[in-house]
Write a protein that holds these residues in place. Sequence first.
Motif, PDB file in Angstrom:
ATOM      1  N   SER A 174      13.649  52.762  21.331  1.00  0.00           N
ATOM      2  CA  SER A 174      14.946  53.246  21.831  1.00  0.00           C
ATOM      3  C   SER A 174      14.803  54.596  22.533  1.00  0.00           C
ATOM      4  O   SER A 174      15.694  55.015  23.282  1.00  0.00           O
ATOM      5  CB  SER A 174      15.948  53.369  20.678  1.00  0.00           C
ATOM      6  OG  SER A 174      15.490  54.303  19.712  1.00  0.00           O
ATOM      7  N   GLU A 175      13.670  55.265  22.312  1.00  0.00           N
ATOM      8  CA  GLU A 175      13.432  56.577  22.922  1.00  0.00           C
ATOM      9  C   GLU A 175      12.421  56.508  24.063  1.00  0.00           C
ATOM     10  O   GLU A 175      12.075  57.538  24.640  1.00  0.00           O
ATOM     11  CB  GLU A 175      12.950  57.563  21.856  1.00  0.00           C
ATOM     12  CG  GLU A 175      13.943  57.760  20.713  1.00  0.00           C
ATOM     13  CD  GLU A 175      13.395  58.641  19.615  1.00  0.00           C
ATOM     14  OE1 GLU A 175      12.217  59.082  19.728  1.00  0.00           O
ATOM     15  OE2 GLU A 175      14.120  58.896  18.637  1.00  0.00           O
ATOM     16  N   TRP A 176      11.934  55.313  24.398  1.00  0.00           N
ATOM     17  CA  TRP A 176      10.955  55.179  25.475  1.00  0.00           C
ATOM     18  C   TRP A 176      11.627  55.348  26.830  1.00  0.00           C
ATOM     19  O   TRP A 176      12.863  55.261  26.952  1.00  0.00           O
ATOM     20  CB  TRP A 176      10.266  53.819  25.404  1.00  0.00           C
ATOM     21  CG  TRP A 176       9.358  53.661  24.211  1.00  0.00           C
ATOM     22  CD1 TRP A 176       9.219  54.528  23.160  1.00  0.00           C
ATOM     23  CD2 TRP A 176       8.481  52.569  23.950  1.00  0.00           C
ATOM     24  NE1 TRP A 176       8.303  54.042  22.262  1.00  0.00           N
ATOM     25  CE2 TRP A 176       7.836  52.839  22.719  1.00  0.00           C
ATOM     26  CE3 TRP A 176       8.167  51.392  24.617  1.00  0.00           C
ATOM     27  CZ2 TRP A 176       6.897  51.977  22.153  1.00  0.00           C
ATOM     28  CZ3 TRP A 176       7.236  50.517  24.064  1.00  0.00           C
ATOM     29  CH2 TRP A 176       6.603  50.821  22.848  1.00  0.00           C
ATOM     30  N   LYS A 177      10.823  55.573  27.859  1.00  0.00           N
ATOM     31  CA  LYS A 177      11.355  55.777  29.201  1.00  0.00           C
ATOM     32  C   LYS A 177      11.808  54.455  29.815  1.00  0.00           C
ATOM     33  O   LYS A 177      11.164  53.431  29.656  1.00  0.00           O
ATOM     34  CB  LYS A 177      10.291  56.433  30.082  1.00  0.00           C
ATOM     35  CG  LYS A 177       9.944  57.846  29.634  1.00  0.00           C
ATOM     36  CD  LYS A 177       8.915  58.474  30.549  1.00  0.00           C
ATOM     37  CE  LYS A 177       8.580  59.889  30.091  1.00  0.00           C
ATOM     38  NZ  LYS A 177       7.564  60.540  30.969  1.00  0.00           N
ATOM     39  N   GLU A 178      12.917  54.547  30.532  1.00  0.00           N
ATOM     40  CA  GLU A 178      13.481  53.354  31.165  1.00  0.00           C
ATOM     41  C   GLU A 178      12.637  52.970  32.374  1.00  0.00           C
ATOM     42  O   GLU A 178      12.226  53.818  33.173  1.00  0.00           O
ATOM     43  CB  GLU A 178      14.915  53.641  31.608  1.00  0.00           C
ATOM     44  CG  GLU A 178      15.749  52.412  31.870  1.00  0.00           C
ATOM     45  CD  GLU A 178      16.318  51.800  30.602  1.00  0.00           C
ATOM     46  OE1 GLU A 178      16.610  50.585  30.635  1.00  0.00           O
ATOM     47  OE2 GLU A 178      16.485  52.510  29.588  1.00  0.00           O
ATOM     48  N   GLY A 179      12.354  51.672  32.483  1.00  0.00           N
ATOM     49  CA  GLY A 179      11.624  51.166  33.632  1.00  0.00           C
ATOM     50  C   GLY A 179      12.536  50.325  34.517  1.00  0.00           C
ATOM     51  O   GLY A 179      13.756  50.314  34.334  1.00  0.00           O
ATOM     52  N   LYS A 180      11.964  49.612  35.462  1.00  0.00           N
ATOM     53  CA  LYS A 180      12.742  48.747  36.335  1.00  0.00           C
ATOM     54  C   LYS A 180      13.155  47.475  35.601  1.00  0.00           C
ATOM     55  O   LYS A 180      12.456  47.004  34.714  1.00  0.00           O
ATOM     56  CB  LYS A 180      11.920  48.369  37.569  1.00  0.00           C
ATOM     57  CG  LYS A 180      11.621  49.529  38.498  1.00  0.00           C
ATOM     58  CD  LYS A 180      10.833  49.040  39.707  1.00  0.00           C
ATOM     59  CE  LYS A 180      10.532  50.195  40.656  1.00  0.00           C
ATOM     60  NZ  LYS A 180       9.737  49.716  41.825  1.00  0.00           N
TER      61      LYS A 180
END
Length: 231
Positions: free
Chosen positions: A33-39
Amino acid sequence: MPLSLTITPLRPGDIPSEEEILSAAQALLDSTSEWKEGKAHHGVRTLWHAKRAEDGAPWHCRVSEHTTEDATFDAFWAKLGTDKAKNEKEFIPDIKKVTLVKQISPSQSIWTVYYTFPPPVSPRVFTVLQVTKLSDSLPRTGTIVSIPIDLSSPEDTELAKLEEKGVKGRYVSVERIRELEDGKVEWRMATSSTPGGSIPTFIVERTMAGKIAEDVPNFLKWLHSLPKEQS
């Protein structure tokens, strides 16, 4: 020290307890839930996490939500919580053969999976321990953990005979099927991997998000193609 899930393979004799594996899987899923958003790919949300000191490779995650028209929780779990490797062969085109190496318990088994790719990429072999856990407490949750296994030790010679010939790759993954309050189902998967061989890491990482995302529509298409008594 808590177990850390990585692409470093384990020997069958060194497999941790199921409780340790599932605890590590839960911690990993919670961290996504804290990871970076990707495409987004194929309408599927993706996230990623850079390689850390304890990791052998970066992490990638996909998250999708599904109505009952897509599939019910029971349908998801029936195909992913049971005979997962065999079923993946039906909806992942690159998988050509899967073999059960050892059934450790009803919830733990070792599988070897044989992938082929267009030339000049050589076939890849991934051997993993799969651990499954279904929680019937509401909301229901099903977890599938795959951990790379090394069969090169002398005591594992008979098991190693079941592996296909090919470049040895490694992956670790955690999948969770979870009922949501609105009746939908969330399918979340986090994975870290290396194909082995001489494929440049940047090429693998550049295509990973799209590759894991396409498994979602492929799975649903396959599921809907099955006779009703099998889906």
